[in-house]
Every structure is written in structure tokens, then in C-alpha cells.
Design a protein around this motif. Structure first.
Motif, PDB file in Angstrom:
ATOM      1  N   LYS A  28       0.315  -1.068   0.028  1.00  0.00           N
ATOM      2  CA  LYS A  28       0.620  -0.203   0.311  1.00  0.00           C
ATOM      3  C   LYS A  28       0.505   1.359  -0.002  1.00  0.00           C
ATOM      4  N   THR A 102      -2.992   7.920   4.552  1.00  0.00           N
ATOM      5  CA  THR A 102      -1.383   7.606   4.686  1.00  0.00           C
ATOM      6  C   THR A 102      -1.771   8.895   3.026  1.00  0.00           C
ATOM      7  N   GLN A 176       4.517   9.242   7.337  1.00  0.00           N
ATOM      8  CA  GLN A 176       3.373   9.791   6.974  1.00  0.00           C
ATOM      9  C   GLN A 176       4.221  11.436   6.990  1.00  0.00           C
ATOM     10  N   ASP A 327       2.153  -1.269  12.165  1.00  0.00           N
ATOM     11  CA  ASP A 327       0.416  -1.516  11.730  1.00  0.00           C
ATOM     12  C   ASP A 327       0.111  -3.356  12.076  1.00  0.00           C
TER      13      ASP A 327
HETATM   14  C1  S3P Z   1       2.873   3.867   6.542  1.00  0.00           C
HETATM   15  C2  S3P Z   1       3.295   4.701   7.609  1.00  0.00           C
HETATM   16  C3  S3P Z   1       2.209   4.380   8.799  1.00  0.00           C
HETATM   17  C4  S3P Z   1       1.280   3.651   8.709  1.00  0.00           C
HETATM   18  C5  S3P Z   1       0.752   3.668   7.445  1.00  0.00           C
HETATM   19  C6  S3P Z   1       1.361   3.768   5.880  1.00  0.00           C
HETATM   20  C7  S3P Z   1       2.890   5.354   5.157  1.00  0.00           C
HETATM   21  O1  S3P Z   1       2.189   5.601   8.778  1.00  0.00           O
HETATM   22  O2  S3P Z   1       0.746   3.114   9.994  1.00  0.00           O
HETATM   23  O3  S3P Z   1      -0.695   2.181   7.282  1.00  0.00           O
HETATM   24  O4  S3P Z   1       3.123   4.577   4.233  1.00  0.00           O
HETATM   25  O5  S3P Z   1       3.929   5.790   5.014  1.00  0.00           O
HETATM   26  P1  S3P Z   1       2.098   6.320  10.413  1.00  0.00           P
HETATM   27  O6  S3P Z   1       3.159   7.284   9.009  1.00  0.00           O
HETATM   28  O7  S3P Z   1       1.451   7.416  10.738  1.00  0.00           O
HETATM   29  O8  S3P Z   1       2.661   5.935  11.620  1.00  0.00           O
END
Ligand code: S3P
Length: 451
Positions: A28, A102, A176, A327
Motif C-alpha cells: 500500500k 497515508t 507519513q 500496522d
Molecule cells: C504509512 C505509514 C504508517 C502506517 C501506514 C502507512 C506510510 O503511518 O501506519 O499504514 O505509507 O507512510 P504513520 O506514518 O502515521 O505511522
């Protein structure tokens, strides 16, 4: 696109070993980034193995609204024709990001340094999640934002004529936030630096390098990283093959570990070191989990993971491992329910602001299925089963990973487990039910004849 399908309770029943070799859909994180960076490059990017789930389709719709041309051929290869950095056009309508945290946070980074006005909204889950963590650095770069109190969606952002490059220390371990600032920095003149005290998944950095951005990554001497992009260069289109998502692989892996007689291989899984915390943890718990056929494609490590039913023991998961398995805690809690003794998981503060309050949702789901646990403010302790478990109905709160985790529980519990909404699974893993059935698992819509 808010959650398109109507609520569909699902039920999982035990009694069948899981066997076979499967491939889970594309990652993803990499899928979102492929469409976004493709939209910023000059020319045609191709993406093979894109995750075609609701979250990622929302990013495709958003990038189209920003002016990119995005198509899918009959064989499932996606093409993105970008117009170049600085060229995003003002969307004509509100961008509805559905459930995708995200997607919206990274798109905010992109929009926040373009001189256009964009309004974002999302479903009930996304509208509860904090956006201030990306709005704060964007404000420093010159973006004007009108948001609901608490910096929640819906919100509107207007980027400045010329954005100010910044140096930003991320206050929470979040890929993120890091990525939103780096993407914003792509359209600011000069150098934008992100200091990341605790390393998180590095797909944005790796992919920016692949797209030819001027980016450097240095160690900060105390375990963290300093990442700098020089903005307003040109991105070169890429041919991307998306590896299988380790966060989706986690579900058949744990299902096989807890279901007697199981022997499952999940092929071509992304093994980026910032994503493999669950595999390390399961091995420490005694899992018969072998990774082979390890290879490198497109700058990322992949491998095949073979798991067999195993006697697990409870452990303490180091808090510093959390970013590499952030996750995966809901499904780890399910594995822990089948371990002997207690599994202690500290350092879980970020779970409170995921698609649901995952600490509360997991604890409630475990209790509904007669599994003892202790929910702390930032920790969870799960006690391995002492008697019969299962038989409960779990509230999923629009959270795909809560739904899949508790269905996995049902595949090995003493009584069927129902989740109140299986339709939410489509946000990240639309083929989940089909894949579990292919392995022999008994998963059906509530009311439907058992599989
Ligand atoms: C993601 C970062 C994670 C993760 C999310 C995907 C990404 O979140 O939980 O499912 O693709 O950068 P956080 O950066 O808020 O921890």
C-alpha cells in the motif's frame, strides 16, 4: 470516494488446516507513492502490481484531479502521465480520500506547496484522525489552512506562490509526516530537511532517489536520520513493480501459525528492514517461519515466507521495534492469544490514532472472545489462552486491520468469530476472503452458507 460498499458482517470458523502458496496484493505504501511521484514526473511512469484497493484508488482519483492522466490496461498495468513538478492544477471539486490516512497526508504535502486551493474530506474514521502533524510543517512553508477544530478533515489548503524550504524535526515517529514534508519540499526552492530521530519506513526516500530527485540521507549519529531534498528539480518517470505488502502478508502468516496442521508460503513479500518487525517478533515467539528466495528488485528486498503451525510463547516486544511493525500489532495480539504465557507490547501510543483507536479496539475484541488482556495508555498485555476462546462479535470501527485480525482469530478459535463489517477490508486487501478460502479457511459473509 467514501467507503463504497454497504456494511457486511463476516464470520470465520475453525476446523480446517491452511495449506498452499499465495501472493498477497501490492504494498500500500509503495502503491500510493508510485501514483504520486508518477504524477509529478515529466512523462510516462508504469506501475505493475499496484494495489487496487479503495485507499489507492482514492489516490489515483486525487492525482487525476490534480491534472495527471492515469490509466489501467486490461492486464492490470497502470500508466501515469505526469506534467512535471510545480504543475499541479487546482482540483475542481472536493477530494474525498475515504479511509486513507497515508493518501491524504501525502497529498496534503503535495498540494501545500503549490499555489492552488484544495479541499480534502474523508470518511468518519479519517475525519477523526489528527492532521495537525502534517499541517504544522506546511504552515511553516507558507501554506494557508482552514480546518475544523483540532485540525481534522474536512479542511482546505492553499499553497503559497513560492514556498519556504524548512528544516523540520518530526515530533512523532511517522513516515507519513516525514513523507509529507519531503513531498512539499519538492516544490520549494532550495533545501528542505527532515530530521527523523526514530527511523521509519523509507519508501519515499528510496523512490525519490529512483525518480532522480536531489535527495541525501545521512545518519544523525544517535540512531536517527537527516534527509534533505533540493526542490524544483525534474523527476524522471519510472517503471515500477510493486512488491507484495508485508502488512497484508501478516494475516495469512499468523493464521497459519495458530491453525493446527497449516503449512503456508506467502511469495514475493517486501522485506524492507523497516517493515519486518512482526517477522522478527514471531520468530522470537518460536514461530516456524522460514524466509528464502531472498532477492532484490527495484531497490527493495523481497522473499518468500513459509510458515507452519507452531507452539508460540509469550515475549516482551521491544518498544523501539514499533515503527517497523506499527500496522501489525492487531494481528500480533491474535498470535499472542495462542501463545503460552503473556505477550507484552509497550510503546503503542501511535495505535490510538490509526484507522481506529486500535489499542481500545483490539482489547475490546479480545475480551469479546474470552481472551484476557490489559490495556494500558500506551501498552497492551495479552494473556495466552487458558480455556475456550472465540464466539464473540467484534466492532471494527471502519478499521480494515481490526476486521482481518479478528477473522484470523476465528480460523483457529473454539467458536466462530464474527466481525460487524467485513466490507472495510476493501480499503487495503480486497482479495482477503478469496485468498483465505484458497488456503482452505472457512470465511463467509454472516448469513451465507459456510465456505
Ligand atoms: C504509512 C505509514 C504508517 C502506517 C501506514 C502507512 C506510510 O503511518 O501506519 O499504514 O505509507 O507512510 P504513520 O506514518 O502515521 O505511522
Amino acid at each position: 470516494m467514501s467507503h463504497s460498499t454497504s456494511v457486511a458482517p463476516m464470520v470465520a470458523r475453525s476446523g480446517r488446516a491452511l495449506k498452499g502458496r499465495v501472493t498477497v496484493p501490492g504494498d500500500k505504501s509503495i502503491s500510493h507513492r508510485s501514483l504520486m511521484l508518477g504524477a509529478l514526473a515529466v512523462g510516462r511512469t508504469t506501475v505493475t502490481g499496484l494495489l487496487e484497493s479503495e485507499d489507492v484508488l482514492n489516490t489515483a482519483a486525487a492525482m487525476r484531479a490534480f491534472g495527471a492522466r492515469i490509466d489501467r490496461d486490461p492486464l492490470g498495468v497502470w500508466t501515469v502521465d505526469g506534467a512535471g513538478l510545480g504543475s499541479l492544477v487546482e482540483p475542481e471539486t472536493v477530494i474525498d480520500y475515504g479511509n486513507a490516512g497515508t493518501g491524504v497526508r501525502l497529498a496534503l504535502g503535495l498540494a501545500g506547496t503549490h499555489p492552488i486551493a484544495t479541499t480534502f474530506t474523508g470518511d468518519a474514521s479519517l475525519s477523526r484522525r489528527p492532521m495537525g502533524r502534517v499541517l504544522e510543517p506546511l504552515r511553516q512553508m507558507g501554506a494557508r489552512i482552514i480546518a475544523r477544530s483540532g485540525d481534522r478533515l474536512p479542511l482546505s489548503v492553499r499553497g503559497p506562490g513560492t514556498a519556504a524550504p524548512i528544516t523540520y524535526r518530526v515530533p512523532v515517529p511517522s513516515a507519513q509526516v516525514k513523507s509529507a514534508v519531503l513531498l512539499a519540499g519538492l516544490n520549494a526552492p532550495g533545501q528542505t530537511t527532515v530530521i527523523e530521530p526514530i527511523p521509519t519506513r523509507d519508501h519515499t526516500e528510496r523512490m525519490l532517489l529512483g525518480f532522480g530527485a536531489a535527495i541525501s540521507v545521512e545518519a544523525d549519529g544517535s540512531g536517527g536520520r537527516i534527509i534533505t531534498v533540493t526542490g524544483q528539480g525534474e523527476l524522471q518517470p519510472q517503471d515500477i513493480t510493486v512488491p507484495a505488502d508485508p502488512s497484508s502478508a501478516a494475516f495469512p502468516i499468523v493464521a497459519a501459525l495458530i491453525t493446527p496442521g497449516s503449512d503456508v508460503t506467502v511469495a514475493d513479500v517486501l522485506l524492507n528492514e523497516h517493515r519486518t518487525g512482526l517477522l522478527t517478533t514471531l520468530q522470537e515467539m518460536g514461530a516456524d517461519l522460514v524466509i528464502d528466495n531472498i532477492r532484490e528488485t527495484g531497490g527493495e528486498k523481497l522473499g518468500d515466507i513459509r510458515v507452519r503451525h507452531s507452539a508460540l510463547k509469550g515475549i516482551t516486544v521491544p518498544a523501539e521495534r514499533a515503527p517497523s511493525m506499527i500496522d501489525e500489532y492487531p494481528v500480533l495480539a491474535i498470535a499472542a492469544a495462542f501463545a503460552s504465557g503473556a505477550t507484552t507490547m509497550p510503546g503503542l501510543e501511535e495505535l490510538r490514532v490509526k484507522e481506529s483507536d486500535r489499542l481500545a479496539a483490539v482489547a475490546a475484541g479480545l475480551r469479546a472472545n474470552r481472551i484476557d488482556c490489559e490495556e494500558g495508555e500506551t501498552s497492551l498485555v495479552v494473556h495466552g489462552r487458558r480455556g475456550a476462546i472465540g464466539g464473540g462479535t467484534v466492532a471494527t470501527y471502519l478499521d480494515h486491520r481490526i476486521a482481518m485480525s479478528f477473522l484470523v482469530l476465528g480460523l483457529a478459535a473454539d467458536a466462530p468469530v464474527t466481525v460487524d463489517d467485513g466490507a472495510v477490508i476493501a480499503t487495503s486487501f480486497p482479495t482477503f476472503q478469496k485468498l483465505i478460502r484458497e488456503l482452505g479457511g472457512d470465511l463467509s459473509l454472516a448469513g451465507e452458507k459456510a465456505a
